[in-house]
Write a protein that holds these residues in place. Structure first.
Motif, PDB file in Angstrom:
ATOM      1  N   GLU A 232      28.523 -20.347  17.875  1.00 51.96           N
ATOM      2  CA  GLU A 232      27.613 -20.446  19.018  1.00 51.96           C
ATOM      3  C   GLU A 232      26.160 -20.291  18.586  1.00 51.96           C
ATOM      4  N   LYS A 233      25.908 -19.379  17.664  1.00 55.55           N
ATOM      5  CA  LYS A 233      24.558 -19.201  17.146  1.00 55.55           C
ATOM      6  C   LYS A 233      24.100 -20.457  16.408  1.00 55.55           C
ATOM      7  N   LEU A 234      24.991 -21.013  15.588  1.00 56.05           N
ATOM      8  CA  LEU A 234      24.678 -22.228  14.851  1.00 56.05           C
ATOM      9  C   LEU A 234      24.376 -23.380  15.803  1.00 56.05           C
ATOM     10  N   LYS A 235      25.182 -23.508  16.843  1.00 55.34           N
ATOM     11  CA  LYS A 235      24.973 -24.575  17.826  1.00 55.34           C
ATOM     12  C   LYS A 235      23.602 -24.447  18.484  1.00 55.34           C
ATOM     13  N   LYS A 239      20.472 -27.282  18.052  1.00 56.81           N
ATOM     14  CA  LYS A 239      20.443 -28.037  19.304  1.00 56.81           C
ATOM     15  C   LYS A 239      19.456 -29.214  19.287  1.00 56.81           C
ATOM     16  N   PRO A 240      18.227 -29.067  18.739  1.00 59.09           N
ATOM     17  CA  PRO A 240      17.322 -30.231  18.710  1.00 59.09           C
ATOM     18  C   PRO A 240      17.924 -31.424  17.972  1.00 59.09           C
ATOM     19  N   TRP A 401      29.719 -31.360  15.874  1.00 56.18           N
ATOM     20  CA  TRP A 401      29.420 -32.795  16.022  1.00 56.18           C
ATOM     21  C   TRP A 401      30.537 -33.510  16.778  1.00 56.18           C
ATOM     22  N   LEU A 402      31.768 -33.208  16.427  1.00 56.98           N
ATOM     23  CA  LEU A 402      32.919 -33.841  17.089  1.00 56.98           C
ATOM     24  C   LEU A 402      32.934 -33.514  18.579  1.00 56.98           C
ATOM     25  N   GLU A 403      32.562 -32.291  18.904  1.00 59.05           N
ATOM     26  CA  GLU A 403      32.573 -31.858  20.315  1.00 59.05           C
ATOM     27  C   GLU A 403      31.364 -32.362  21.097  1.00 59.05           C
ATOM     28  N   GLU A 404      30.189 -32.276  20.491  1.00 57.56           N
ATOM     29  CA  GLU A 404      28.949 -32.499  21.216  1.00 57.56           C
ATOM     30  C   GLU A 404      28.440 -33.933  21.130  1.00 57.56           C
TER      31      GLU A 404
END
Length: 408
Positions: A232-235, A239-240, A401-404
């Motif tokens: 979650e922190k990495l995401k 995010k940009p 990447w696969l999710e977002e």
């Protein structure tokens, strides 16, 4: 009485396994005590098995017809190249460890990144051995970060450098005049030329590296070097870049609904002129492809102004390799200026030896190759070389990447 015999048999077998394990451990230590000249003598007439990905036919040919021939002529060592994906290699090493097999056929292993980290954490590799290699001592800059850590994980002598890789983009200047030098220019190009750009689907190695390059366009690489493994922190941090990739997606080849499966699939699209850019980790691949007629003479490689991700791939030795001496001699030969020059000439792979440590004639020969069509001079390339992220973050980025991105 039968029960007593059974207990004795089990006890005997356990004792035998224990003794064999100790004998082999002693044998490994004996190899470490040998001089390099003694290893050469011990390796004569033997076969060394080299396990690694076999999907690059040019590399396979070079290993068989150049490197393997040199080992046979110089040391009477027969190179037996065994194409196998690294996950299968690690699985076999784990199975052998669980079965307490003390003489494995897995000698040399092509490895790096998270796979090296996993192999070390599971005690699957022999070492340290690099200080036993005369060419490592003579030609390798041991203070260079990539000779100290592999994707952020300490090497500690358990693998020797094999080749350097750095991400580059390739275009045909006769078809495409524009050369995007950053993420913004690439997005603008994609919007103006929908369908003419794409990248391989993650977790493909090249596709994953391209995404990390996009992340570095928005977030300084230093932020990742000591980051905790927290999805979650990495995401949140990347995010940009995720927003950028989602904005880019509809303008990709096939509207981003599907992606090429890997680098070779992307190359096929590029050669068929379905897309205008190819992405590769083999920085000088363009020169070899021009020479063999795969690419036109107008093909050119380029990188982003901020630079591109580079890493080193390595050769390790299986912990229970039955032929450690031959593996050490073979790895030492891979680090010779002759082999590194040949690999650079025929495969476009950036050498791992320090150019300040080679003689003047060899420097001239390396420099001559840098003037070939389509390539980026090595000093310019290395000056814009960005370090890899720690290995443990890469699977998380691929998941995100696969999710977002792919999932939208």
């Amino acid at each position: 009485m039968k029960k007593c015999i059974k207990i004795l048999s089990i006890s005997f077998l356990l004792s035998l396994v224990f003794n064999l394990t100790n004998v082999f451990a002693e044998e490994a230590e004996k190899v470490k005590r040998l001089s390099f000249e003694e290893m050469i003598e011990l390796a004569k007439g033997s076969q060394v098995n080299f396990y690694g990905w076999g999907g690059d036919e040019k590399l396979n040919q070079w290993l068989d017809e150049v490197y393997g021939v040199k080992l046979k002529e110089k040391y009477d060592i027969t190179l037996n190249r065994i194409p196998m994906d690294i996950d299968q290699i690690l699985s076999q090493l784990v199975s052998e460890k669980q079965a307490k097999i003390t003489e494995s056929e897995i000698d040399m292993i092509w490895i790096n990144g998270e796979n090296f980290k996993s192999a070390r954490e599971n005690d699957l590799l022999f070492g340290p051995f690099t200080e036993k290699l005369p060419n490592y001592i003579k030609y390798i800059d041991r203070k260079e970060l990539e000779n100290i850590k592999d994707f952020g994980f300490p090497i500690e002598g358990y693998e020797a450098p094999y080749s350097k890789a750095q991400l580059v983009l390739i275009k045909d200047s006769a078809i495409t005049q524009e050369t995007p030098k950053n993420a913004e220019e690439l997005l603008r190009y994609a919007k103006e030329n929908p369908g003419m750009f794409t990248y391989p689907a993650l977790p493909d190695f090249t596709g994953s590296a391209f995404v990390r390059n996009i992340i570095y366009q928005f977030v300084d690489y230093q932020e990742f070097q000591n980051m905790d493994v927290n999805k979650e922190k990495l995401k949140e941090v990347i995010k940009p870049a995720l927003d950028y990739l989602k904005e880019l997606s509809p303008y990709l080849w096939n509207q981003g609904k599907t992606y090429p499966s890997d680098g070779p699939a992307l190359n096929n699209l590029f050669m068929d002129e379905e897309v205008n850019f190819y992405i590769t980790y083999t920085a000088n691949e363009v020169a070899d492809s021009i020479k063999d007629g795969t690419y036109p003479s107008t093909a050119q490689s380029f990188i982003f102004d901020k630079g591109t991700v580079g890493n080193t791939n390595y050769i390790a030795i299986g912990k229970n390799s039955a032929n450690k001496a031959a593996a050490i001699v073979a790895i030492n030969e891979m680090l010779s200026p002759d082999m590194q020059l040949s690999k650079y000439e025929h495969l476009g792979l950036i050498p791992v030896i320090d150019d300040k440590r080679i003689d003047d004639q060899t420097k001239v020969e390396f420099k001559a190759l840098e003037n070939e069509k389509g390539t980026i001079p090595q000093d310019e390339l290395l000056a814009k070389r960005l370090p890899e992220m720690p290995a443990q973050l890469i699977p998380l980025i691929e998941e995100i990447w696969l999710e977002e991105v792919a999932g939208n």
